[in-house]
Design an enzyme around this catalytic site. Sequence first.
Site, PDB file in Angstrom:
ATOM      1  N   TYR A  58       0.854  -1.184   0.000  1.00  0.00           N
ATOM      2  CA  TYR A  58       0.000   0.000   0.000  1.00  0.00           C
ATOM      3  C   TYR A  58       0.895   1.241   0.000  1.00  0.00           C
ATOM      4  CZ  TYR A  58      -3.954  -2.962   1.526  1.00  0.00           C
ATOM      5  OH  TYR A  58      -4.931  -3.924   1.624  1.00  0.00           O
ATOM      6  N   LEU A 211     -18.471  -1.089   2.352  1.00  0.00           N
ATOM      7  CA  LEU A 211     -19.212  -0.005   1.696  1.00  0.00           C
ATOM      8  C   LEU A 211     -18.905   0.036   0.205  1.00  0.00           C
ATOM      9  CD1 LEU A 211     -18.909   2.829   4.370  1.00  0.00           C
ATOM     10  CD2 LEU A 211     -20.810   1.246   3.973  1.00  0.00           C
ATOM     11  N   GLY A 214     -17.000   2.991  -1.035  1.00  0.00           N
ATOM     12  CA  GLY A 214     -17.784   4.224  -0.975  1.00  0.00           C
ATOM     13  C   GLY A 214     -19.028   4.211  -1.825  1.00  0.00           C
ATOM     14  N   SER A 217     -22.002   3.979   0.383  1.00  0.00           N
ATOM     15  CA  SER A 217     -21.852   4.766   1.609  1.00  0.00           C
ATOM     16  C   SER A 217     -22.946   5.812   1.764  1.00  0.00           C
ATOM     17  CB  SER A 217     -20.501   5.466   1.619  1.00  0.00           C
ATOM     18  OG  SER A 217     -20.459   6.475   0.604  1.00  0.00           O
TER      19      SER A 217
END
Length: 335
Positions: A58, A211, A214, A217
């Site tokens: 990451y 989610l 998003g 969301s």
Amino acid sequence: MTMQTRSLGTTGPQVSALGLGCMGMSALYGGADRAESIATVHAALEAGVTLLDTGDFYGMGHNEMLIGEALRAAPAGLREQALVSVKFGALRDPEGGWVGYDGRPAAVKNFAAYSLQRLGVDHIDVYRIARLDPDVPIEETVGAIAELIEKGYVRHVGLSEVGADTIRRAAATAPIADLQIEYSLISRGIEESVLPTTRELGIAITAYGVLSRGLISGHFAPDRQLAANDFRAFSPRFQGENLQHNLTLVEALRKIAEQKGVSVAQIAIAWVLSRGDDIVPLVGARTRERLTESLGALDVTLDAADLTAIEEAVPADAAAGDRYPAAQMAHLGSK
């Protein structure tokens, strides 16, 4: 808000009912604010969140260094309660491209050495290869992690995005604490064979993408402009007619959330929490505001009528588009 605990399988540690997925603080979702990211980690720990999830790829190590910085700056008591889950094995090039996976035993130990240094810890709580290396039997990769456990550098073996057969082979090699895999209202593929297998073997699920990056969301606008370094700019579910269709599902979910006086994100996370005590949702909050909203899901109680209404609004397989571009879908053991 009362932070509950759940166990990572029959062999793993007790963790908070929600975990914090830290990837977005470093990569794949556009720019992030370093100070706010660290403040969000601290707020999560203060709220009782114990599980912090990262990957050595990451931001090419950035995320591990960020978490290491946040842990060093946290009060001792909070630092000691933190359990860090690390994914390894995904190979990157200088342009940020994805160039394969490496699960060879020597590579496993090499990756762990660098992660320990970047995190500033003497052990990793849960260690897992991010995706199965097609050229290396899972038994060899898991066996290398087991050797790291024997030497005290790792506490528990985890898995990530693999299918039922691989789970069984891995579990026959060493005790497996949990499988990290995508699971949400619109990503329910694990229910067919993966979830029954983990439950049979006493392996927990740490669910990412609760989610759907998003999408569900309640905050994603149809005209939102995504940065070139935002994964969603290339994700099938965020494209054209797929996006429009998926956002209609969100609006149906919003009606149910409003009736209960909660947000869309809270009801979506609460649905995942309702699926079983062996499932720990990872929330990808990058700010304290979003973290606070996500933690509010712990106070949402869904009764049988609520669950029926939610699944009528967002049926299984209702989403348009795959959850990854085709090239990445090929590496998933469970689509």
